[in-house]
Design a protein around this motif. Structure first.
Motif, PDB file in Angstrom:
ATOM      1  N   ALA A  23       0.835  -1.210   0.000  1.00 19.49           N
ATOM      2  CA  ALA A  23       0.000   0.000   0.000  1.00 19.49           C
ATOM      3  C   ALA A  23       0.868   1.258   0.000  1.00 19.49           C
ATOM      4  CB  ALA A  23      -0.936  -0.008   1.206  1.00 19.49           C
ATOM      5  N   LEU A  24       1.982   1.233   0.730  1.00 17.08           N
ATOM      6  CA  LEU A  24       2.901   2.370   0.723  1.00 17.08           C
ATOM      7  C   LEU A  24       3.529   2.562  -0.658  1.00 17.08           C
ATOM      8  CD1 LEU A  24       4.694   1.926   4.152  1.00 17.08           C
ATOM      9  CD2 LEU A  24       3.153   3.786   3.491  1.00 17.08           C
ATOM     10  N   HIS A  25       3.949   1.463  -1.273  1.00 13.93           N
ATOM     11  CA  HIS A  25       4.517   1.548  -2.617  1.00 13.93           C
ATOM     12  C   HIS A  25       3.485   2.100  -3.603  1.00 13.93           C
ATOM     13  CE1 HIS A  25       8.449  -0.345  -2.139  1.00 13.93           C
ATOM     14  NE2 HIS A  25       7.880  -1.211  -1.324  1.00 13.93           N
ATOM     15  N   ALA A  26       2.261   1.600  -3.522  1.00 11.48           N
ATOM     16  CA  ALA A  26       1.211   2.042  -4.442  1.00 11.48           C
ATOM     17  C   ALA A  26       0.884   3.518  -4.247  1.00 11.48           C
ATOM     18  CB  ALA A  26      -0.039   1.186  -4.250  1.00 11.48           C
ATOM     19  N   HIS A  33       2.569   0.217  -9.305  1.00 10.41           N
ATOM     20  CA  HIS A  33       1.949  -0.760  -8.409  1.00 10.41           C
ATOM     21  C   HIS A  33       0.427  -0.647  -8.455  1.00 10.41           C
ATOM     22  CE1 HIS A  33       5.843  -1.615  -6.562  1.00 10.41           C
ATOM     23  NE2 HIS A  33       6.063  -0.315  -6.610  1.00 10.41           N
ATOM     24  N   LEU A  34      -0.238  -1.794  -8.488  1.00 10.43           N
ATOM     25  CA  LEU A  34      -1.698  -1.811  -8.412  1.00 10.43           C
ATOM     26  C   LEU A  34      -2.130  -1.262  -7.062  1.00 10.43           C
ATOM     27  CD1 LEU A  34      -2.490  -5.385  -9.774  1.00 10.43           C
ATOM     28  CD2 LEU A  34      -2.835  -3.218 -10.951  1.00 10.43           C
ATOM     29  N   ALA A  38      -5.470  -8.294  -5.341  1.00 11.62           N
ATOM     30  CA  ALA A  38      -6.217  -9.307  -4.593  1.00 11.62           C
ATOM     31  C   ALA A  38      -5.289 -10.010  -3.600  1.00 11.62           C
ATOM     32  CB  ALA A  38      -6.815 -10.323  -5.553  1.00 11.62           C
ATOM     33  N   GLU A  39      -5.821 -10.298  -2.430  1.00 14.23           N
ATOM     34  CA  GLU A  39      -5.020 -10.971  -1.409  1.00 14.23           C
ATOM     35  C   GLU A  39      -4.527 -12.322  -1.911  1.00 14.23           C
ATOM     36  OE1 GLU A  39      -5.566 -12.486   3.156  1.00 14.23           O
ATOM     37  OE2 GLU A  39      -6.375 -10.528   2.599  1.00 14.23           O
ATOM     38  N   THR A  40      -5.343 -12.999  -2.705  1.00 15.15           N
ATOM     39  CA  THR A  40      -4.918 -14.297  -3.238  1.00 15.15           C
ATOM     40  C   THR A  40      -3.724 -14.147  -4.173  1.00 15.15           C
ATOM     41  OG1 THR A  40      -6.584 -14.116  -4.979  1.00 15.15           O
ATOM     42  CG2 THR A  40      -7.186 -15.386  -3.026  1.00 15.15           C
ATOM     43  N   GLU A  41      -3.686 -13.036  -4.934  1.00 14.21           N
ATOM     44  CA  GLU A  41      -2.557 -12.786  -5.834  1.00 14.21           C
ATOM     45  C   GLU A  41      -1.281 -12.512  -5.041  1.00 14.21           C
ATOM     46  OE1 GLU A  41      -1.084  -9.523  -9.143  1.00 14.21           O
ATOM     47  OE2 GLU A  41      -3.219  -9.670  -8.693  1.00 14.21           O
ATOM     48  N   LEU A  42      -1.376 -11.663  -4.031  1.00 19.00           N
ATOM     49  CA  LEU A  42      -0.206 -11.387  -3.193  1.00 19.00           C
ATOM     50  C   LEU A  42       0.274 -12.652  -2.489  1.00 19.00           C
ATOM     51  CD1 LEU A  42      -0.941  -7.954  -1.463  1.00 19.00           C
ATOM     52  CD2 LEU A  42       0.838  -8.475  -3.132  1.00 19.00           C
ATOM     53  N   SER A  43      -0.667 -13.441  -1.991  1.00 20.50           N
ATOM     54  CA  SER A  43      -0.318 -14.672  -1.298  1.00 20.50           C
ATOM     55  C   SER A  43       0.410 -15.640  -2.226  1.00 20.50           C
ATOM     56  CB  SER A  43      -1.582 -15.328  -0.740  1.00 20.50           C
ATOM     57  OG  SER A  43      -1.280 -16.564  -0.157  1.00 20.50           O
ATOM     58  N   ALA A  44      -0.094 -15.789  -3.441  1.00 16.38           N
ATOM     59  CA  ALA A  44       0.525 -16.701  -4.403  1.00 16.38           C
ATOM     60  C   ALA A  44       1.929 -16.224  -4.774  1.00 16.38           C
ATOM     61  CB  ALA A  44      -0.344 -16.822  -5.656  1.00 16.38           C
ATOM     62  N   ARG A  45       2.085 -14.917  -5.006  1.00 16.37           N
ATOM     63  CA  ARG A  45       3.411 -14.374  -5.339  1.00 16.37           C
ATOM     64  C   ARG A  45       4.405 -14.600  -4.206  1.00 16.37           C
ATOM     65  NH1 ARG A  45       2.668  -8.391  -7.902  1.00 16.37           N
ATOM     66  NH2 ARG A  45       1.976  -9.006  -9.970  1.00 16.37           N
ATOM     67  N   LEU A  46       3.956 -14.321  -2.991  1.00 15.36           N
ATOM     68  CA  LEU A  46       4.825 -14.472  -1.829  1.00 15.36           C
ATOM     69  C   LEU A  46       5.219 -15.933  -1.627  1.00 15.36           C
ATOM     70  CD1 LEU A  46       6.164 -13.140   0.634  1.00 15.36           C
ATOM     71  CD2 LEU A  46       4.001 -13.452   1.861  1.00 15.36           C
ATOM     72  N   THR A  47       4.265 -16.827  -1.710  1.00 17.81           N
ATOM     73  CA  THR A  47       4.538 -18.255  -1.529  1.00 17.81           C
ATOM     74  C   THR A  47       5.490 -18.768  -2.610  1.00 17.81           C
ATOM     75  OG1 THR A  47       2.414 -18.594  -0.446  1.00 17.81           O
ATOM     76  CG2 THR A  47       3.477 -20.540  -1.370  1.00 17.81           C
ATOM     77  N   ASP A  48       5.249 -18.365  -3.858  1.00 19.02           N
ATOM     78  CA  ASP A  48       6.132 -18.782  -4.955  1.00 19.02           C
ATOM     79  C   ASP A  48       7.549 -18.250  -4.766  1.00 19.02           C
ATOM     80  OD1 ASP A  48       3.992 -20.095  -6.092  1.00 19.02           O
ATOM     81  OD2 ASP A  48       3.658 -18.587  -7.672  1.00 19.02           O
ATOM     82  N   TRP A  49       7.657 -17.010  -4.325  1.00 20.65           N
ATOM     83  CA  TRP A  49       8.967 -16.397  -4.121  1.00 20.65           C
ATOM     84  C   TRP A  49       9.749 -17.136  -3.033  1.00 20.65           C
ATOM     85  CZ3 TRP A  49       9.763 -10.990  -1.534  1.00 20.65           C
ATOM     86  CH2 TRP A  49      11.098 -10.609  -1.655  1.00 20.65           C
ATOM     87  N   VAL A  50       9.102 -17.373  -1.913  1.00 22.45           N
ATOM     88  CA  VAL A  50       9.780 -18.039  -0.797  1.00 22.45           C
ATOM     89  C   VAL A  50      10.112 -19.493  -1.136  1.00 22.45           C
ATOM     90  CG1 VAL A  50       9.547 -18.691   1.640  1.00 22.45           C
ATOM     91  CG2 VAL A  50       8.789 -16.447   0.886  1.00 22.45           C
TER      92      VAL A  50
END
Length: 77
Positions: A23-26, A33-34, A38-50
């Motif tokens: 939210a700060l970046h956006a 930044h969007l 969607a929380e599901t999109e952020l969650s998927a990106r974070l999980t994939d990254w880690v």
């Protein structure tokens, strides 16, 4: 406070702080930044990254197991 290692399956614990950071970046760079992904999109990106090879997520936990901050890093060979 303690620093712990978190696996990709536990990456969602970092999501509330990631949402705040996003939210700060956006707010400061809206063209990059969007506003509200969607929380599901952020969650998927974070999980994939880690889950990537060599990526480590280290959250700082309070005595009550709340995540107070985190660092994510990757050592490249």
């Amino acid at each position: 406070m303690q620093i712990v290692d978190i696996p990709a399956t536990g990456a969602d614990r970092l999501l509330p702080l990631l949402k705040d950071l996003h939210a700060l970046h956006a707010a400061h760079q809206p063209s990059r930044h969007l506003a509200a992904p969607a929380e599901t999109e952020l969650s998927a990106r974070l999980t994939d990254w880690v889950a990537e090879d060599g990526v480590t997520a280290l959250p700082a936990e309070s005595p009550q197991d709340a995540v107070l901050g985190y660092a994510i890093y990757q050592i490249e060979a």
